[in-house]
Scaffold this motif. Sequence first.
Motif, PDB file in Angstrom:
ATOM      1  N   TYR A 142       0.766  -1.138  -0.070  1.00 45.95           N
ATOM      2  CA  TYR A 142       0.076  -0.137  -0.020  1.00 45.95           C
ATOM      3  C   TYR A 142       0.938   1.503  -0.269  1.00 45.95           C
ATOM      4  N   GLU A 143       1.853   1.411   0.751  1.00 45.13           N
ATOM      5  CA  GLU A 143       2.797   2.503   0.970  1.00 45.13           C
ATOM      6  C   GLU A 143       3.567   2.792  -0.313  1.00 45.13           C
ATOM      7  N   SER A 144       3.534   1.558  -0.984  1.00 42.55           N
ATOM      8  CA  SER A 144       4.575   1.930  -2.371  1.00 42.55           C
ATOM      9  C   SER A 144       3.789   2.536  -3.266  1.00 42.55           C
ATOM     10  N   LEU A 145       2.432   2.542  -3.308  1.00 46.13           N
ATOM     11  CA  LEU A 145       1.802   2.910  -4.225  1.00 46.13           C
ATOM     12  C   LEU A 145       1.411   4.688  -4.238  1.00 46.13           C
ATOM     13  N   SER A 146       0.782   5.185  -5.647  1.00 46.48           N
ATOM     14  CA  SER A 146       0.985   6.325  -5.644  1.00 46.48           C
ATOM     15  C   SER A 146      -0.378   7.036  -4.913  1.00 46.48           C
ATOM     16  N   PRO A 147      -0.513   8.311  -4.521  1.00 46.30           N
ATOM     17  CA  PRO A 147      -1.841   8.679  -3.868  1.00 46.30           C
ATOM     18  C   PRO A 147      -2.840   8.414  -4.869  1.00 46.30           C
ATOM     19  N   GLU A 148      -2.748   8.619  -6.356  1.00 46.60           N
ATOM     20  CA  GLU A 148      -3.915   8.243  -6.975  1.00 46.60           C
ATOM     21  C   GLU A 148      -4.315   6.739  -7.017  1.00 46.60           C
ATOM     22  N   GLU A 149      -3.183   6.000  -7.021  1.00 46.21           N
ATOM     23  CA  GLU A 149      -3.455   4.564  -6.997  1.00 46.21           C
ATOM     24  C   GLU A 149      -4.152   4.041  -5.860  1.00 46.21           C
ATOM     25  N   ARG A 150      -3.945   4.863  -4.543  1.00 46.64           N
ATOM     26  CA  ARG A 150      -4.543   4.406  -3.380  1.00 46.64           C
ATOM     27  C   ARG A 150      -6.056   4.821  -3.423  1.00 46.64           C
ATOM     28  N   ARG A 151      -6.386   6.088  -3.846  1.00 51.65           N
ATOM     29  CA  ARG A 151      -7.452   6.718  -3.934  1.00 51.65           C
ATOM     30  C   ARG A 151      -8.311   5.510  -4.494  1.00 51.65           C
ATOM     31  N   ARG A 152      -7.907   5.219  -5.736  1.00 49.90           N
ATOM     32  CA  ARG A 152      -8.533   4.292  -6.662  1.00 49.90           C
ATOM     33  C   ARG A 152      -8.990   3.049  -5.934  1.00 49.90           C
ATOM     34  N   LEU A 153      -7.757   2.405  -5.238  1.00 49.84           N
ATOM     35  CA  LEU A 153      -8.038   1.129  -4.578  1.00 49.84           C
ATOM     36  C   LEU A 153      -8.918   1.077  -3.550  1.00 49.84           C
ATOM     37  N   HIS A 154      -9.424   2.290  -2.844  1.00 49.86           N
ATOM     38  CA  HIS A 154     -10.130   2.435  -1.988  1.00 49.86           C
ATOM     39  C   HIS A 154     -11.593   2.493  -2.284  1.00 49.86           C
ATOM     40  N   SER A 155     -11.761   2.489  -3.434  1.00 50.65           N
ATOM     41  CA  SER A 155     -13.219   2.434  -4.012  1.00 50.65           C
ATOM     42  C   SER A 155     -13.651   1.258  -4.343  1.00 50.65           C
ATOM     43  N   PHE A 156     -12.725   0.125  -3.981  1.00 53.84           N
ATOM     44  CA  PHE A 156     -13.130  -1.370  -4.430  1.00 53.84           C
ATOM     45  C   PHE A 156     -13.349  -2.213  -3.464  1.00 53.84           C
ATOM     46  N   ARG A 157     -14.394  -3.105  -3.606  1.00 56.68           N
ATOM     47  CA  ARG A 157     -14.562  -4.452  -2.607  1.00 56.68           C
ATOM     48  C   ARG A 157     -14.358  -5.585  -3.235  1.00 56.68           C
ATOM     49  N   VAL A 158     -13.921  -6.591  -2.522  1.00 59.50           N
ATOM     50  CA  VAL A 158     -13.527  -7.822  -3.065  1.00 59.50           C
ATOM     51  C   VAL A 158     -14.225  -8.996  -2.306  1.00 59.50           C
TER      52      VAL A 158
ATOM     53  N   PRO B  65     -15.067  -8.954 -14.867  1.00 61.41           N
ATOM     54  CA  PRO B  65     -14.044  -9.991 -14.401  1.00 61.41           C
ATOM     55  C   PRO B  65     -12.722 -10.061 -14.944  1.00 61.41           C
ATOM     56  N   ASP B  66     -12.697  -9.694 -16.190  1.00 59.76           N
ATOM     57  CA  ASP B  66     -11.261  -9.425 -16.901  1.00 59.76           C
ATOM     58  C   ASP B  66     -10.292  -8.242 -16.072  1.00 59.76           C
ATOM     59  N   ASP B  67     -10.900  -7.433 -15.775  1.00 56.38           N
ATOM     60  CA  ASP B  67     -10.473  -6.019 -15.365  1.00 56.38           C
ATOM     61  C   ASP B  67      -9.926  -6.438 -13.939  1.00 56.38           C
ATOM     62  N   SER B  68     -10.831  -7.419 -13.113  1.00 61.68           N
ATOM     63  CA  SER B  68     -10.506  -7.382 -11.955  1.00 61.68           C
ATOM     64  C   SER B  68      -9.299  -8.488 -11.918  1.00 61.68           C
ATOM     65  N   ARG B  69      -9.322  -9.320 -12.566  1.00 65.07           N
ATOM     66  CA  ARG B  69      -7.946 -10.489 -12.611  1.00 65.07           C
ATOM     67  C   ARG B  69      -6.803  -9.501 -13.127  1.00 65.07           C
ATOM     68  N   GLU B  70      -6.920  -8.879 -13.758  1.00 70.03           N
ATOM     69  CA  GLU B  70      -5.683  -8.041 -14.125  1.00 70.03           C
ATOM     70  C   GLU B  70      -5.243  -7.288 -13.098  1.00 70.03           C
ATOM     71  N   LEU B  71      -6.139  -6.553 -12.495  1.00 66.22           N
ATOM     72  CA  LEU B  71      -5.622  -5.624 -11.204  1.00 66.22           C
ATOM     73  C   LEU B  71      -5.085  -6.635 -10.210  1.00 66.22           C
ATOM     74  N   LEU B  72      -5.879  -7.608  -9.692  1.00 62.57           N
ATOM     75  CA  LEU B  72      -5.484  -8.510  -8.622  1.00 62.57           C
ATOM     76  C   LEU B  72      -4.151  -9.171  -8.956  1.00 62.57           C
ATOM     77  N   ASP B  73      -3.854  -9.660 -10.220  1.00 61.40           N
ATOM     78  CA  ASP B  73      -2.543 -10.159 -10.497  1.00 61.40           C
ATOM     79  C   ASP B  73      -1.422  -9.227 -10.289  1.00 61.40           C
ATOM     80  N   GLY B  74      -1.916  -7.786 -10.805  1.00 60.49           N
ATOM     81  CA  GLY B  74      -0.748  -7.238 -10.675  1.00 60.49           C
ATOM     82  C   GLY B  74      -0.321  -6.554  -9.253  1.00 60.49           C
ATOM     83  N   LEU B  75      -1.500  -6.599  -8.354  1.00 59.13           N
ATOM     84  CA  LEU B  75      -1.065  -6.266  -6.788  1.00 59.13           C
ATOM     85  C   LEU B  75      -0.364  -7.565  -6.334  1.00 59.13           C
TER      86      LEU B  75
END
Length: 299
Positions: free
Chosen positions: A142-158, A226-236
């Motif tokens: 989390y701390e390695s991410l940019s402020p913009e990336e953090r804000r985006r991730l805060h909007s998601f549920r898993v 689903p495809d966007d979810s998989r891509e983001l999760l795999d990257g993280l």
Amino acid sequence: MEVTPIPGAPLGAVVHGAQVTGDMDKTHLEEIWSALDTYLVLVLRGHETPSYEEFLAFGRRFGHIPKTGLTSGAHPEHNEILIVSNLVEDGRKIGVGDAEWMGWHTDYSFRPRVSQVGFLEAVEVPSSGGGETLFTDMYALYESLSPEERRRLHSFRVRHALRTGYEETIEEELQREVTLGEGTDRIQPEDGTSTVHPLIARNPRTGRRSVYISTLNTERIVDLAPDDSRELLDGLLAHAGKPQYTYAHTWQPGDLVMWDQLGTVHAKQAFDPAERRVMRQVVSIFDDPAGPWRAEAAA
């Protein structure tokens, strides 16, 4: 009590002189909490081997210990204690697990009341090596991410779900999805085998935030296709196992390792199936189910 950071490791410390009992005084308890908040993984050594009752009592000083909900694989008199073993006796497994690689996870992420601290004790370990437990720092992600990336991730549920293979051993009444805020019934400690959580968790003790996902139990980001979810999760999840964020613990008999379940994920290295590996584990959960999700505004 002596706390020594593990040389060359990005997280983890060895603790000598800890009181592995349920009647430790408040000062000793706070010393352990402080060390855990600092190092995330503590390796307790040099203490007397606790009985099953003492092991439970020690864990309960760090939160409620729920029952596993397993009909086999737990201690027969203390369902809260999970037996982790590759052994088969009289045609039956004496615990759960095997000698294969076990992927990255944090315990009980599939329940609405998630895990706070994990406790794993080595009873028998493979004499020829293997079976190490790996821990990766997800606060660091989390701390390695940019402020913009953090804000985006805060909007998601898993969505998190109990991994395949346990369906026949989990109590039938627990096999359902239970998510905070979706009903008026009180959330019980053992409720559910799937749930939805925010992608970002916040440690109520320290305020640090982590990316709360894993390879074993995270199914998908429900707010994305689903495809966007998989891509983001795999990257993280590519973060897990990177040497600069990971400590690999080589077990010694009698080791009792405790770790921050909200801010780390852990995995198990494979070992020779002809060798014996026997562990016992308990997990404390947050007393307040909403505690890890009651975050301040995203940074």
